[in-house]
Scaffold this active site. Sequence first.
Site, short mmCIF file in Angstrom:
data_model
loop_
_atom_site.label_atom_id
_atom_site.label_comp_id
_atom_site.label_asym_id
_atom_site.label_seq_id
_atom_site.Cartn_x
_atom_site.Cartn_y
_atom_site.Cartn_z
N ASP A 211 40.01 29.00 43.39
CA ASP A 211 39.77 29.57 42.07
C ASP A 211 40.64 30.80 41.87
OD1 ASP A 211 37.86 32.22 42.60
OD2 ASP A 211 37.63 30.67 44.12
N ASP A 213 40.30 34.73 41.06
CA ASP A 213 39.25 35.74 41.11
C ASP A 213 39.03 36.33 39.72
OD1 ASP A 213 37.43 36.87 43.04
OD2 ASP A 213 38.42 38.79 42.72
#
Length: 276
Positions: A211, A213
């Site tokens: 992902d 952040d």
Amino acid sequence: MRDVEVGVFGGSGLYELFGEVERIEVDTPYGPPSAPVAVSEVMTDRGPIGVAFLPRHGTDHDLPPHRIDYRANVWALHSLGVRRVLAPCASGSLQPDIHPGDIVVCDQLVDRTSGRPSTFFDGPTVNHVSFAEPYCSELRSIVVDRAIATGVSVHRSGTVVVVEGPRFSTRAESHWYRRQGWHVINMTQYPEAVLLRELGICCCAIAVVTDYDAGVDDRPGVGPVSQDEVYAAFAAAMPVTRQVIVDVLGSMPSERSCGCAQATNGLEPDVPPVAG
């Protein structure tokens, strides 16, 4: 029991990809590790290699990062004879050119954890190990080459900042980490890496980017990452991670030429007796 040469910190989603395993209960001076160690004989280009898999978070992923007994986990692998450790870990990207699905082969680490037992040398023996280069350069080079060969996007180096967890970062924290020039964020690489160094075991972190952040992807309508998204992305990366590990196992020289074994200063820690 098979001879065990390599350790892998990875959950059941990883070692189930390797077929038959022998589960071994290991007693350590620090208590039980996160789970029984799953030992498998992995066929490689240089023959069968004994590999020990240990899920950091427990078999059912019921240990949050701040409750993992890192000393017990590392000691368990050490007691089986492990000399090299591959450490795949779910990580968030801190830089816009590092994307979900990429692999970052970390060469540096920043510790932002708090209060985790982080040494085997609690006295009376005192040992200040060198940690300027937290990861094994020899093992890193092999991982980089083998990961590139799979076709995945690979970053040859990077700094991982390790946070206490279990919460994710605030946007302000994430913006700060990004401005420092750090590359990925994770919750388990410390004290795991330094404990391996204290025992002279080679370590290579394989940061699997799951992902962006919180302070990286600020596009309108894009919300912060969720736990479920991280779990799903890491699980989706398991086949590639497995392939990288198999290829690395087949490419490692039988003898180490790095300085990891010498980093112990020739000292053994004073450890409490195994309970029971």
